[in-house]
Design a protein around this motif. Structure first.
Motif, PDB file in Angstrom:
ATOM      1  N   VAL A 132      84.842 -12.850 -32.477  1.00  0.00           N
ATOM      2  CA  VAL A 132      85.716 -11.701 -32.197  1.00  0.00           C
ATOM      3  C   VAL A 132      85.811 -10.814 -33.410  1.00  0.00           C
ATOM      4  O   VAL A 132      86.256 -11.451 -34.383  1.00  0.00           O
ATOM      5  CB  VAL A 132      86.826 -11.790 -31.222  1.00  0.00           C
ATOM      6  N   LEU A 171      90.469  -6.030 -35.156  1.00  0.00           N
ATOM      7  CA  LEU A 171      90.811  -4.732 -34.957  1.00  0.00           C
ATOM      8  C   LEU A 171      91.300  -3.991 -36.134  1.00  0.00           C
ATOM      9  O   LEU A 171      90.893  -2.880 -36.367  1.00  0.00           O
ATOM     10  CB  LEU A 171      91.952  -4.664 -33.929  1.00  0.00           C
ATOM     11  N   PHE A 201      93.294  -9.473 -34.909  1.00  0.00           N
ATOM     12  CA  PHE A 201      92.258  -9.581 -33.927  1.00  0.00           C
ATOM     13  C   PHE A 201      92.990  -8.784 -32.730  1.00  0.00           C
ATOM     14  O   PHE A 201      94.232  -8.856 -32.262  1.00  0.00           O
ATOM     15  CB  PHE A 201      91.948 -11.244 -33.614  1.00  0.00           C
ATOM     16  N   PRO A 202      92.013  -8.409 -31.781  1.00  0.00           N
ATOM     17  CA  PRO A 202      92.525  -7.612 -30.600  1.00  0.00           C
ATOM     18  C   PRO A 202      93.569  -8.750 -29.791  1.00  0.00           C
ATOM     19  O   PRO A 202      93.053  -9.842 -29.536  1.00  0.00           O
ATOM     20  CB  PRO A 202      91.333  -7.480 -29.866  1.00  0.00           C
ATOM     21  N   GLY A 203      94.705  -8.098 -29.390  1.00  0.00           N
ATOM     22  CA  GLY A 203      95.515  -9.020 -28.626  1.00  0.00           C
ATOM     23  C   GLY A 203      96.414  -9.810 -29.179  1.00  0.00           C
ATOM     24  O   GLY A 203      97.455 -10.534 -28.828  1.00  0.00           O
ATOM     25  N   GLU A 204      96.451  -9.861 -30.532  1.00  0.00           N
ATOM     26  CA  GLU A 204      97.122 -10.710 -31.504  1.00  0.00           C
ATOM     27  C   GLU A 204      98.238 -10.063 -31.795  1.00  0.00           C
ATOM     28  O   GLU A 204      98.675  -8.854 -32.356  1.00  0.00           O
ATOM     29  CB  GLU A 204      96.234 -11.251 -32.872  1.00  0.00           C
ATOM     30  N   GLY A 223      89.189  -0.787 -36.218  1.00  0.00           N
ATOM     31  CA  GLY A 223      88.188  -0.605 -35.580  1.00  0.00           C
ATOM     32  C   GLY A 223      86.969  -0.577 -36.152  1.00  0.00           C
ATOM     33  O   GLY A 223      86.792  -1.263 -37.267  1.00  0.00           O
ATOM     34  N   LYS A 240      94.619   5.853 -32.025  1.00  0.00           N
ATOM     35  CA  LYS A 240      94.539   4.559 -31.755  1.00  0.00           C
ATOM     36  C   LYS A 240      95.667   3.644 -32.257  1.00  0.00           C
ATOM     37  O   LYS A 240      95.747   2.493 -32.092  1.00  0.00           O
ATOM     38  CB  LYS A 240      93.070   3.936 -32.262  1.00  0.00           C
ATOM     39  N   ALA A 269      95.514   1.372 -29.494  1.00  0.00           N
ATOM     40  CA  ALA A 269      95.081  -0.097 -29.348  1.00  0.00           C
ATOM     41  C   ALA A 269      95.832  -0.921 -30.178  1.00  0.00           C
ATOM     42  O   ALA A 269      95.724  -2.044 -30.214  1.00  0.00           O
ATOM     43  CB  ALA A 269      93.654   0.142 -29.823  1.00  0.00           C
ATOM     44  N   LEU A 270      96.547  -0.361 -31.195  1.00  0.00           N
ATOM     45  CA  LEU A 270      97.488  -0.961 -32.157  1.00  0.00           C
ATOM     46  C   LEU A 270      98.830  -0.358 -32.243  1.00  0.00           C
ATOM     47  O   LEU A 270      98.864   0.694 -32.360  1.00  0.00           O
ATOM     48  CB  LEU A 270      96.674  -0.912 -33.626  1.00  0.00           C
ATOM     49  N   THR A 301      97.884  -5.478 -29.287  1.00  0.00           N
ATOM     50  CA  THR A 301      97.792  -5.847 -30.683  1.00  0.00           C
ATOM     51  C   THR A 301      99.101  -5.418 -31.372  1.00  0.00           C
ATOM     52  O   THR A 301      99.198  -4.227 -31.336  1.00  0.00           O
ATOM     53  CB  THR A 301      96.407  -5.519 -31.317  1.00  0.00           C
TER      54      THR A 301
END
Length: 256
Positions: free
Chosen positions: A4, A7, A31-34, A67, A94, A172-173, A204
């Motif tokens: 993956v 991010l 990483f995404p979701g971390e 990103g 973001k 996103a972050l 994230t």
């Protein structure tokens, strides 16, 4: 997570203030979701690194990608060029950030504070921003405070409004810079619980904090910084209970 794309990808990040070198070559992927919690003594560069991710501080060397973009710059013909403040603001959509101080506008209600950036900066339709703000207030347990003034809220409530405000741009972050350090001890728990809920929801997050309990319960990875470098990192059960480096051991011994 090797399959993956990260991010956030930081490479060889340096930052100095005059002759004081605060960051001495930071490498870190998120990483995404971390949920990554950064620990370390005061003056280790944690907050400076966080501010560099959002381009609130301009690094002297290195690269930070969020990103596919390096915030604050664009690549043209192999060279990085500084962006205008307006373009940087657009890039920052973001990234949400929560600071030590709540920084709520005292002349605006809670709801007005939350919709200010989505409507005024990012041009969200007002009705959409208001609906989203009310949903966020419910999410942080303050659905009855939409029309309240910041001065009528406790510190913990103000910080939860600040979290809702940061989430209002649909980032996103999320970056958290010592979000409980300005709170009275009895108010810390409500803010940490809100953050745990966000972490459980898959957001994230990069969190600079001294709250070891939060790191143990909510982090996917703990990063220990000291002297402007990453000393060690790994799962919380490894770093917090079996630290490998003497500097990490010495820091954590204060909390045992």
């Amino acid at each position: 997570m090797s399959d993956v794309a990260p991010l956030v990808s930081a490479r060889n990040v340096h930052k100095s203030y005059g002759h004081n070198e605060v960051l001495k070559g930071i490498d870190l992927d998120v990483f995404p979701g971390e949920v990554v919690v950064i620990l370390g003594p005061s003056g280790s560069g944690k907050s400076t690194f966080l501010r560099c991710i959002n381009h609130l501080e301009e690094m002297n060397a290195g690269s930070i990608m969020v990103g596919e973009q390096q915030i604050g710059y664009e690549l043209k013909r192999g060279l990085l060029h500084r962006l205008s403040p307006r373009k940087i603001a657009r890039q920052r959509q973001k990234i949400g950030m929560v600071f030590q101080q709540f920084n709520l506008y005292p002349h605006m209600t809670v709801l007005q504070n939350i919709i200010e950036a989505p409507v005024g900066v990012h041009k969200f339709p007002r009705h959409e921003a208001v609906a989203h703000a009310r949903a966020l207030l419910e999410r942080v347990g303050l659905s009855d405070k939409a029309d309240a003034w910041p001065r009528h809220l406790s510190g913990g409530q103000q910080q939860r409004v600040a979290i809702a405000r940061a989430l209002a741009i649909k980032p996103a972050l999320m970056l958290f810079d010592e979000p409980t350090s300005a709170l009275d001890p009895e108010l810390v728990g409500e803010v940490l619980q809100t953050m745990r809920t966000l972490a459980d929801g898959g957001l994230t997050m990069i969190v600079v904090t001294h709250e070891i309990g939060f790191a143990r319960e909510a982090a996917d990875r703990v990063v220990f910084m000291d002297g402007g470098v990453v000393v060690e990192q790994g799962p919380p059960e490894q770093v917090l209970t079996r630290p490998q480096h003497a500097r990490t051991q010495a820091f954590l011994s204060r909390f045992i």
